[in-house]
Design a protein around this motif. Structure first.
Motif, short mmCIF file in Angstrom:
data_model
loop_
_atom_site.label_atom_id
_atom_site.label_comp_id
_atom_site.label_asym_id
_atom_site.label_seq_id
_atom_site.Cartn_x
_atom_site.Cartn_y
_atom_site.Cartn_z
N SER A 288 1.06 -1.14 -0.11
CA SER A 288 -0.12 0.11 -0.04
C SER A 288 0.70 1.35 0.02
O SER A 288 0.63 2.29 -0.57
N ALA A 289 2.07 1.08 0.50
CA ALA A 289 2.81 2.32 0.68
C ALA A 289 3.72 2.72 -0.90
O ALA A 289 3.62 3.69 -1.26
N ARG A 290 3.74 1.34 -1.49
CA ARG A 290 4.10 1.52 -2.84
C ARG A 290 3.28 2.32 -3.86
O ARG A 290 3.69 2.86 -4.89
N LEU A 291 1.92 1.82 -3.57
CA LEU A 291 0.89 2.32 -4.41
C LEU A 291 0.60 3.80 -4.01
O LEU A 291 0.31 4.47 -5.07
N ALA A 292 1.10 4.42 -3.01
CA ALA A 292 1.12 5.85 -2.83
C ALA A 292 2.19 6.61 -3.56
O ALA A 292 2.23 7.92 -3.49
N ASP A 293 3.05 5.90 -4.04
CA ASP A 293 4.31 6.67 -4.73
C ASP A 293 4.09 6.37 -6.56
O ASP A 293 4.35 5.39 -6.96
N PRO A 294 3.64 7.68 -7.08
CA PRO A 294 3.36 7.56 -8.14
C PRO A 294 4.41 7.00 -9.19
O PRO A 294 4.34 6.43 -10.36
N GLU A 295 5.93 7.06 -8.94
CA GLU A 295 6.83 7.04 -9.46
C GLU A 295 7.10 5.48 -9.55
O GLU A 295 7.46 4.97 -10.74
N PHE A 296 6.77 4.85 -8.60
CA PHE A 296 7.07 3.46 -8.64
C PHE A 296 5.88 2.30 -8.38
O PHE A 296 5.82 1.34 -8.38
N ARG A 297 4.56 3.02 -8.68
CA ARG A 297 3.20 2.33 -8.39
C ARG A 297 3.14 1.15 -9.29
O ARG A 297 2.78 0.02 -8.95
N SER A 298 3.65 1.27 -10.73
CA SER A 298 3.27 0.36 -11.49
C SER A 298 4.31 -0.87 -11.33
O SER A 298 3.98 -1.86 -12.14
N ALA A 299 5.08 -0.89 -10.58
CA ALA A 299 6.03 -2.20 -10.15
C ALA A 299 4.92 -3.20 -9.73
O ALA A 299 5.18 -4.12 -9.75
N LEU A 300 3.77 -2.63 -8.97
CA LEU A 300 2.84 -3.43 -8.66
C LEU A 300 1.95 -4.26 -9.45
O LEU A 300 1.38 -5.23 -8.93
N HIS A 301 2.19 -3.98 -10.68
CA HIS A 301 1.38 -4.56 -11.79
C HIS A 301 2.14 -6.04 -12.19
O HIS A 301 1.61 -6.92 -12.90
N CYS A 302 3.27 -6.10 -11.62
CA CYS A 302 3.92 -7.33 -11.94
C CYS A 302 3.16 -8.83 -11.64
O CYS A 302 2.74 -8.82 -10.56
N ILE A 303 3.37 -9.62 -12.61
CA ILE A 303 2.74 -10.97 -12.32
C ILE A 303 3.62 -11.96 -12.18
O ILE A 303 3.19 -13.26 -12.28
N ALA B 14 -3.68 6.23 -0.62
CA ALA B 14 -2.69 6.20 -1.84
C ALA B 14 -3.41 7.01 -2.96
O ALA B 14 -2.59 7.57 -3.83
N GLU B 15 -4.62 7.40 -3.04
CA GLU B 15 -5.16 8.28 -3.99
C GLU B 15 -4.66 7.98 -5.38
O GLU B 15 -4.22 8.65 -6.04
N VAL B 16 -4.89 6.55 -6.07
CA VAL B 16 -4.63 6.21 -7.23
C VAL B 16 -5.59 6.89 -8.13
O VAL B 16 -6.61 6.74 -7.90
N PRO B 17 -5.05 7.60 -9.22
CA PRO B 17 -6.04 8.25 -10.08
C PRO B 17 -7.12 7.12 -10.91
O PRO B 17 -6.46 6.12 -10.98
N PRO B 18 -7.89 7.59 -11.18
CA PRO B 18 -8.96 6.55 -11.84
C PRO B 18 -8.31 6.22 -13.16
O PRO B 18 -7.67 6.79 -13.73
N ALA B 19 -8.72 4.78 -13.30
CA ALA B 19 -8.09 4.28 -14.85
C ALA B 19 -9.30 3.67 -15.43
O ALA B 19 -10.26 3.28 -14.73
N PRO B 20 -9.24 3.62 -16.69
CA PRO B 20 -10.59 3.34 -17.46
C PRO B 20 -10.88 1.63 -17.37
O PRO B 20 -10.11 1.03 -17.20
N THR B 21 -12.11 1.40 -17.23
CA THR B 21 -12.43 0.06 -17.34
C THR B 21 -12.06 -0.56 -18.52
O THR B 21 -12.34 -0.15 -19.69
N PRO B 22 -11.20 -1.70 -18.63
CA PRO B 22 -10.74 -2.38 -19.77
C PRO B 22 -11.96 -2.75 -20.49
O PRO B 22 -13.03 -3.41 -20.24
#
Lengths: 457, 166
Positions: A288-303, B14-22
């Motif tokens: 959740s802390a990583r989620l709050a960091d826009p620069e590194f957020r997408s690292a959470l997408h890893c599968i 964390a307030e992640v900006p909205p993302a479009p529904t795929p």
């Protein structure tokens, strides 16, 4: 702090034959991935996979609640763990209350991250890793060196010696068929008689309340459908919204990981079997802390497909253990600093920023950009690895000043052209020490050429 | 419940900006020869298949696939097959014991003739609503954990056959 990545990588490279073999083994997997992803819709699939992960992260809380509601309604108990300690305690309590002493675990990088095995071992519970590769490294007292291929650094003769000691196979037996057959007997015995089964999860589906588990060996299924209790340890970022999303994920996962169209077993489970228990432990541990960091957020997408490891020229030539984190390779190098910046500060530098990891990532994580961003954070925190600060200061002074930069270039070209090779390729030069040849220097730089041609001022 | 509340609060903060529904992925447009694609893909992942014609005896079709020798086959019903990856969907509702899918050494999956979808996009839409447990089984169990050498028959089935039958 123990030796960092550069030191460990240098030690790995000392055995140059083995390093070359390791490099080739991984390149072979990378090539299989290339053949399996030769689909007309592949790039569109990657776009769709990136979108579904971005959507899941933007709606994470709601999706987790929806998952919990559905899973609970079908008889699953859902637990929440803020960190590794809490996760381990939840699992231990579940096992202790049922007097479980022998646990069969299938592959889960999260339990590596949480160091669950040593935690349970210290409390009298034996955990047997039941994936063949994981069992090999467990018997040897090692950690996995790759998230998908845990024993990729082991040679078959070494596995033969290990199995001779533990399973009594003939001393000189090194055929993978015979060794895998011995492991099958041992692991089926463990899996069918364990007091509890622990598995990871490749995904959770909010729309069904289902947990999805992929294996090739069938070990996760043998354990979870045999033991009286099945515990799933899963990171909160593994959720997807719908079955549609799951379909996309399953199309890219195995193709990227091993070059298979899908794993041999893909299990979607929403409810325990009659008379048995099923528990899901949702783990945060810094996510959740990583989620709050826009620069590194997408690292959470890893599968966790491992494609970036297989393609990385640094990983292939330094081995997974040199990263000294549960997840090695490029993805590990952007995850580890968030866990402990000081301990893992060398990892973002273990890259040439060639971008191959980004090119193969099925969910399009821009790993090179994050590696670069971590370097900036590490520099700002005055935590650069030893020697880097001085080099960067000097280099920065040169590249920021055109006159000095051009003059340095002229001197370097002259040195490369006119100094005796024996001097240039001396022991002092780490480039040639690693067996590489120095490039042929051109007589002039591009800018000098352009100036002469009258193309620039 | 403190952990649950804290985690959810941290995620929301964390307030992640909205993302479009795929967008939903459309079904494959062309109906190519799905049976042929399924059969060759299954073969490439170590399995084998046959079509049991109305006049044929099921057991004979299975034993022709298995070849000579003693066999202890377990026959389970599959709901449908997936052409792109050689997988067959099996639902726990059709089984007496979930572990059967991995306990069997020689596994035969019987799939209704013509029940084949092109890709996983269509496959996941055909999961039975409210399914408690189900599997996509693609070929026999396997491992390449020893020097990347493919070994068929890791911990589950050593043989996996798919027979299409009306």
């Amino acid at each position: 702090m123990s030796a960092g990545h550069p030191e460990a990588a240098a030690a790995f490279l000392n055995d140059s034959e083995r390093a070359a073999w390791h490099d080739q083994a991984l390149w072979f997997v990378r090539q299989r991935r290339d053949r399996a992803t030769d689909l007309p819709e592949w790039e569109a699939l990657r776009d769709r996979a990136a979108e579904l992960k971005a959507y899941a992260m933007a709606n994470l809380a709601g999706l987790l609640e929806a998952f919990e509601t559905r899973a609970t309604a079908s008889g699953v108990t859902v637990h929440w763990a803020r960190d590794a300690k809490e996760h381990n305690r939840i699992v231990f309590d579940l096992l202790r209350q049922r007097s479980a002493t022998r646990v069969a675990k299938s592959k889960s990088m999260l339990t590596e991250e949480c160091q669950l095995n040593p935690y349970l071992a210290a409390r009298g519970i034996e955990v047997v890793d039941t994936d063949l590769g994981e069992r090999i490294v467990q018997l040897a007292g090692e950690a996995p060196s790759h998230i998908v291929l845990p024993a990729i650094h082991w040679k078959k003769e070494e596995v033969g010696t290990l199995f001779h000691t533990h399973f009594g196979t003939p001393a000189d037996e090194s055929s993978p068929d015979a060794l895998a057959a011995a492991a099958r007997e041992h692991l089926r015995e463990v899996l069918l008689h364990a007091d509890a089964a622990i598995t990871g999860a490749n995904a959770m589906v909010a729309g069904t309340g289902g947990v999805v588990i992929c294996t090739n060996e069938g070990n996760a299924d043998l354990g979870m459908h045999s033991a009286p209790i099945h515990i799933v340890s899963v990171g909160i970022e593994k959720i997807v919204a719908t079955l549609d999303d799951l379909g996309v994920l399953l199309r890219v996962l195995a193709r990227s990981a091993t070059g298979q169209p899908i794993t041999a077993y893909t299990t979607h489970i929403t409810a325990p079997r009659p008379g048995a228990e099923m528990h899901v432990v949702l783990v945060d541990n810094g996510r959740s802390a990583r989620l709050a960091d826009p620069e590194f957020r997408s690292a959470l997408h890893c599968i966790r497909c491992g494609a970036c490891l297989n393609t990385c020229p640094v990983y292939r030539r330094s081995g997974g253990h040199s990263y000294q984190y549960s997840i090695a390779g490029p993805i590990g190098a952007i995850l580890a600093p968030a866990v402990d910046l000081d301990a893992h500060r060398a990892l973002p530098f273990a890259s040439t920023l060639c971008g191959s990891c980004k090119d193969v990532c099925p969910v399009r994580i821009d790993i090179p950009v994050q590696l670069l961003a971590w370097r900036g954070r590490i520099a700002s925190a005055n935590a650069l690895p030893k020697g880097y600060a001085a080099i960067f200061a000097r280099l920065g002074g040169i590249v920021a000043d055109r006159t000095r930069f051009e003059s340095a270039g002229r001197w370097a070209r002259r040195a490369l052209r006119f100094l005796p090779p024996a001097l240039l390729a001396g022991r002092w030069n780490p480039w040639t020490r690693a067996g590489r040849e120095l490039p042929l220097a051109p007589a002039q730089s591009f800018r000098e050429w352009a100036r002469r041609e009258g193309r620039v001022e | 419940m403190i952990a649950r509340a804290e985690i959810l609060a941290a995620i929301r903060a964390a307030e992640v900006p909205p993302a479009p529904t795929p967008a939903p992925v459309p079904d494959a447009a062309d109906a190519a020869d799905l049976l042929q694609q399924f059969r060759s893909t299954l073969e490439s992942v170590g399995g084998a298949s046959a079509v049991c014609e109305p006049m044929q005896v099921f057991e004979e079709v299975v034993y022709t696939l298995l070849g000579p020798g003693r066999h202890a086959v377990v026959v389970l019903p599959g709901r449908f097959a997936v052409a792109e990856n050689g997988a067959v969907y099996v639902d726990a509702d059709d089984l007496t014991n979930r572990a059967d899918v991995v306990l069997a050494t020689e596994l035969v999956l019987v799939v209704p003739t013509g029940a084949i979808v092109a890709t996983m996009h269509e496959a996941v839409r055909r999961l039975p609503a409210g399914s408690r447990c189900g599997w996509f089984l693609s070929g026999p169990s396997k491992t390449a954990d020893i020097e990347q050498a493919l070994v068929i028959g890791a911990q589950g089935a050593k043989t996996l056959l798919v027979v299409f039958r009306d």
